[in-house]
Design an enzyme around this catalytic site. Structure first.
Site, PDB file in Angstrom:
ATOM      1  N   ASP A  13       0.819  -1.225   0.000  1.00  0.00           N
ATOM      2  CA  ASP A  13       0.000   0.000   0.000  1.00  0.00           C
ATOM      3  C   ASP A  13       0.847   1.267   0.000  1.00  0.00           C
ATOM      4  OD1 ASP A  13      -2.411  -1.415  -0.024  1.00  0.00           O
ATOM      5  OD2 ASP A  13      -2.446  -1.577   2.160  1.00  0.00           O
ATOM      6  N   LYS A  16       2.312   1.561  -5.438  1.00  0.00           N
ATOM      7  CA  LYS A  16       2.914   0.908  -6.616  1.00  0.00           C
ATOM      8  C   LYS A  16       1.996   0.952  -7.837  1.00  0.00           C
ATOM      9  CE  LYS A  16       3.566  -3.204  -5.057  1.00  0.00           C
ATOM     10  NZ  LYS A  16       2.883  -2.948  -3.766  1.00  0.00           N
ATOM     11  N   LYS A  38       0.620  -7.323 -13.980  1.00  0.00           N
ATOM     12  CA  LYS A  38       0.589  -7.573 -12.541  1.00  0.00           C
ATOM     13  C   LYS A  38       1.079  -8.994 -12.314  1.00  0.00           C
ATOM     14  CE  LYS A  38      -0.585  -6.670  -8.199  1.00  0.00           C
ATOM     15  NZ  LYS A  38      -0.012  -5.592  -7.389  1.00  0.00           N
ATOM     16  N   THR A 176       4.253  11.368  -2.920  1.00  0.00           N
ATOM     17  CA  THR A 176       3.982  12.350  -1.865  1.00  0.00           C
ATOM     18  C   THR A 176       2.535  12.320  -1.371  1.00  0.00           C
ATOM     19  OG1 THR A 176       3.415  14.085  -3.464  1.00  0.00           O
ATOM     20  CG2 THR A 176       5.734  13.893  -2.809  1.00  0.00           C
TER      21      THR A 176
END
Length: 211
Positions: A13, A16, A38, A176
């Site tokens: 979490d 990515k 994935k 961020t």
């Protein structure tokens, strides 16, 4: 043959999936054909939720490879670590199957961005981890980190492990969002930029805000 790049993070979490879509879009804007993949998806059915998010960020529809499962070779219902999910469904994860899917995609696209599950040390069976797969396949790596308190430690540990295993660092993406403390975020960004410039001079450092 296209270039396959692995995308991992300093933790689960960490962003990515968003970072994979962000980087894919960036490459597309440079004129390259790009597909995301994935490695393993848990807590999902039918089509990988992360692949769907990638396509939204890329601004494209689901591809034929998404619909036939090539972009996500392993899909498990229970939201847990891949090795446990595979054990619960009696469907062992074979690295060769993932590699074959990536190779098929690399025949068609300039870039294949292969997103892992969780961090580098996440096991996908009783003996192998994500890190083992990256090393065995000799894949370059994009590492996703964050502005959260404690991320410097996690980032440096991940980078040191990659250095020890001679993994090529393609880029570090500094996520961020969500911005919890602006002072910590700015200080962490500056520290990581300087560290990477000194120890990984050929590695790109990218800042990613909310996408």
């Amino acid at each position: 043959m296209g270039k396959i790049i692995f995308v991992s993070g300093i933790d689960t979490d960490i962003g990515k999936t968003i970072a994979t879509g962000f980087y894919a879009k960036r490459l597309m804007q440079q004129g390259f054909s790009v597909i995301t993949q994935k490695m393993i998806q848990t807590g999902c059915q039918h089509i990988s939720a992360d692949i769907i998010k990638h396509r939204q960020l890329q601004g494209i529809e689901l591809t034929a490879e998404d619909l036939n499962g090539i972009t996500c070779p392993y899909l498990f219902r229970y939201p847990c670590s891949p090795h446990l999910a595979a054990e619960m469904e009696n469907n062992p994860i074979l690295p060769s199957k993932i590699a074959q899917a990536s190779a098929l995609l690399a025949q068609k696209y300039d870039y294949v961005l292969l997103e892992g599950a969780g961090g580098l040390a996440v096991p996908y069976n009783s003996q192998q981890t994500t890190l083992d797969y990256i090393v065995e396949q000799q894949l370059p790596l994009i590492l996703v980190t964050s502005a959260k308190l404690g991320s410097i430690n996690h980032t440096l540990l991940s980078l040191i492990v990659c250095q020890q295993h001679k993994i090529e660092m393609e880029a570090v993406i500094y996520n961020t969002y969500p911005l919890e403390d602006e002072k910590i975020a700015k200080s962490t960004q500056l520290y990581l930029q300087q560290y990477i410039k000194q120890h990984f001079p050929n590695t790109e450092f990218l800042v990613m805000d909310r996408q």
